[in-house]
Design a protein around this motif. Structure first.
Motif, PDB file in Angstrom:
ATOM      1  N   PHE A 120      29.116  -6.180  47.753  1.00 40.82           N
ATOM      2  CA  PHE A 120      27.754  -5.757  47.412  1.00 40.82           C
ATOM      3  C   PHE A 120      26.809  -6.850  47.885  1.00 40.82           C
ATOM      4  CE2 PHE A 120      23.944  -5.299  44.850  1.00 40.82           C
ATOM      5  CZ  PHE A 120      23.755  -3.932  44.843  1.00 40.82           C
ATOM      6  N   ASP A 121      25.830  -6.455  48.695  1.00 40.35           N
ATOM      7  CA  ASP A 121      24.938  -7.411  49.339  1.00 40.35           C
ATOM      8  C   ASP A 121      23.568  -7.440  48.658  1.00 40.35           C
ATOM      9  OD1 ASP A 121      23.674  -9.118  51.142  1.00 40.35           O
ATOM     10  OD2 ASP A 121      23.220  -7.502  52.549  1.00 40.35           O
ATOM     11  N   GLY A 179      39.047  -6.532  44.087  1.00 43.49           N
ATOM     12  CA  GLY A 179      37.950  -7.455  43.846  1.00 43.49           C
ATOM     13  C   GLY A 179      36.624  -6.806  44.175  1.00 43.49           C
ATOM     14  N   LEU A 180      35.616  -7.129  43.381  1.00 44.17           N
ATOM     15  CA  LEU A 180      34.241  -6.731  43.684  1.00 44.17           C
ATOM     16  C   LEU A 180      33.413  -8.002  43.706  1.00 44.17           C
ATOM     17  CD1 LEU A 180      31.859  -4.749  43.991  1.00 44.17           C
ATOM     18  CD2 LEU A 180      31.726  -4.681  41.507  1.00 44.17           C
ATOM     19  N   GLY A 181      32.856  -8.321  44.851  1.00 42.21           N
ATOM     20  CA  GLY A 181      32.099  -9.556  44.986  1.00 42.21           C
ATOM     21  C   GLY A 181      30.669  -9.305  45.418  1.00 42.21           C
ATOM     22  N   VAL A 236      38.558  -7.208  39.414  1.00 42.85           N
ATOM     23  CA  VAL A 236      37.921  -8.484  39.095  1.00 42.85           C
ATOM     24  C   VAL A 236      36.545  -8.504  39.746  1.00 42.85           C
ATOM     25  CG1 VAL A 236      38.040 -11.002  39.328  1.00 42.85           C
ATOM     26  CG2 VAL A 236      40.130  -9.685  38.919  1.00 42.85           C
ATOM     27  N   VAL A 237      35.512  -8.700  38.930  1.00 42.54           N
ATOM     28  CA  VAL A 237      34.135  -8.627  39.392  1.00 42.54           C
ATOM     29  C   VAL A 237      33.487 -10.012  39.282  1.00 42.54           C
ATOM     30  CG1 VAL A 237      31.926  -7.444  39.122  1.00 42.54           C
ATOM     31  CG2 VAL A 237      34.046  -6.281  38.471  1.00 42.54           C
ATOM     32  N   ALA A 238      32.814 -10.454  40.336  1.00 36.50           N
ATOM     33  CA  ALA A 238      32.203 -11.784  40.311  1.00 36.50           C
ATOM     34  C   ALA A 238      31.057 -11.870  41.303  1.00 36.50           C
ATOM     35  CB  ALA A 238      33.245 -12.862  40.641  1.00 36.50           C
TER      36      ALA A 238
END
Length: 393
Positions: free
Chosen positions: A169-170, A135-137, A105-107
């Motif tokens: 991811f920043d 999750g990828l946030g 799930v990417v958001a």
């Protein structure tokens, strides 16, 4: 590895779209099923690679959204997703789960649709399937303000506690100052897509030689089994395709020349892995705080070196202070690059997340103060000085 990949909100959908683009450019097949879920009709029309019948509009009957988005309101984002949960469930009916190793799930966590709707989607997937849900946030940059930081800090708690592992991811670490905001986001999405697909698609074949150090989905799942927050490093270098395919000079080379070439390849691989770890990670973190690590070397098999791979593994064990380091090669005979993707799992020292939490606390206090002042000012505005007047109703 085979994924069912779901982008929630505008940022999440764009990243999934760039993942599909990178797959098409590199002959990979990671995303078996894709969906884009959003509260804004116009944003759902933007993807280039996500099929139209895999785009789900939620909240079009909600009085606060009406198909135009939730205006960065995380509460409304969650409310809309919960209200339309059956529609979201129906969208997953065609997922052939026996073909999938995990779900992603990417958001973006700074807005409303992804930060609010993402955790609701994760809960639904965890109820429906036994496979791991990751999750990828995307963390908002400082320049985006206090409200996005508050959304991100709250949503991050939900993401990390609900998923089997969270990859961060920043935006702050990746934004190029000379770019416009839109150009910056587009570049960051492509950088992130390259890292994700290179790492997670390991184990596929493109009719090249079989990997000497085979990597498959179970290795990735094991590395991510720690839970917590993870980060990805990446580095790539161009290779000589003529040399990579092995011409007459390769076959006629002397043993001494082959030995020298092997040493050069080993040095290249060691340097590439070090550069991947020591350059920008998807979210900045202290390497020694990682529980486990995994390295995927992708490119022409003629560029691989068993000595280089072993040396890189030993170096990373020392840097990460863990013996839980897996290294595998992913042969791509047609690739013009040799790339190293490094996954650092469950990093516990991530300064940027601490900064976002502090920024969020400050923003929450400021918002509460502003609301109190606003209420007082409105009351002063409509009330007469001596309080002699009564309202009609």
């Amino acid at each position: 590895m085979k994924l069912a990949t779901i982008g929630v909100g505008n940022a999440g959908s764009k990243i999934v779209d760039r993942m599909l683009e990178f797959e098409s450019q590199t002959d990979r097949n990671l995303c078996q099923h894709v969906h884009a879920i959003n509260t804004a009709r116009t944003d759902l029309a933007k993807p280039d690679y996500i099929p139209e019948d895999r785009r789900v509009l939620i909240g079009d009957t909600n009085q606060k959204a009406k198909g135009h988005g939730v205006g960065g309101d995380v509460e409304v984002g969650a409310e809309v997703a919960k209200a339309d949960i059956e529609e979201i469930r129906r969208a997953f009916d065609d997922v052939e789960i026996h073909e999938v190793d995990a779900l992603l799930v990417v958001a973006g966590l700074g807005g409303g649709s992804g930060s609010g709707g993402g955790p609701v989607v994760i809960d639904t997937l965890q109820e429906m399937y036994d496979e791991p849900v990751y999750g990828l946030g995307v963390l908002p940059g400082k320049y985006e303000g206090g409200r996005p930081a508050l959304n991100a800090a709250r949503s991050l708690q939900s993401f990390v506690t609900k998923v089997d592992n969270f990859i961060g991811f920043d935006n702050d670490a990746w934004r190029a100052r000379e770019q416009t905001i839109e150009e910056g986001y587009e570049q960051m999405n492509r950088e992130l897509a390259a890292r994700l697909v290179t790492l997670l698609a390991a184990g596929e074949t493109d009719d090249s030689e079989v990997a000497e150090n085979a990597m498959d989905s179970s290795d990735i799942i094991r590395t991510l089994d720690t839970g917590g927050v993870s980060t990805i490093g990446y580095a790539a270098t161009e290779v000589d395709n003529d040399a990579a395919t092995g011409g007459l000079l390769d076959r006629w080379s002397t043993d001494r020349a082959e030995s020298a070439d092997e040493g050069s390849k080993a040095t290249k691989i060691q340097g590439l892995v070090r550069r991947a770890v020591n350059s920008r990670l998807t979210v900045p973190a202290e390497i020694s705080s990682a529980d486990r690590a995994l390295v995927v070397l992708s490119g022409p098999p003629s560029e691989f070196s068993r000595k280089g791979i072993e040396s890189a593994r030993q170096w990373l064990e020392q840097e990460a202070d863990t013996v839980e380091v897996l290294v595998g090669d992913d042969p791509r005979g047609k690739s013009p690059q040799l790339a190293a993707a490094v996954l650092l799992s469950n990093v516990t020292e991530t300064p940027r997340i601490n900064e976002i939490q502090n920024q969020a606390v400050d923003a929450q206090e400021k918002i509460a103060e502003q609301e109190a002042v606003r209420e007082e000012e409105i009351n002063d505005l409509i009330t007469d000085e001596n309080n002699d007047l009564d309202p009609v109703v």
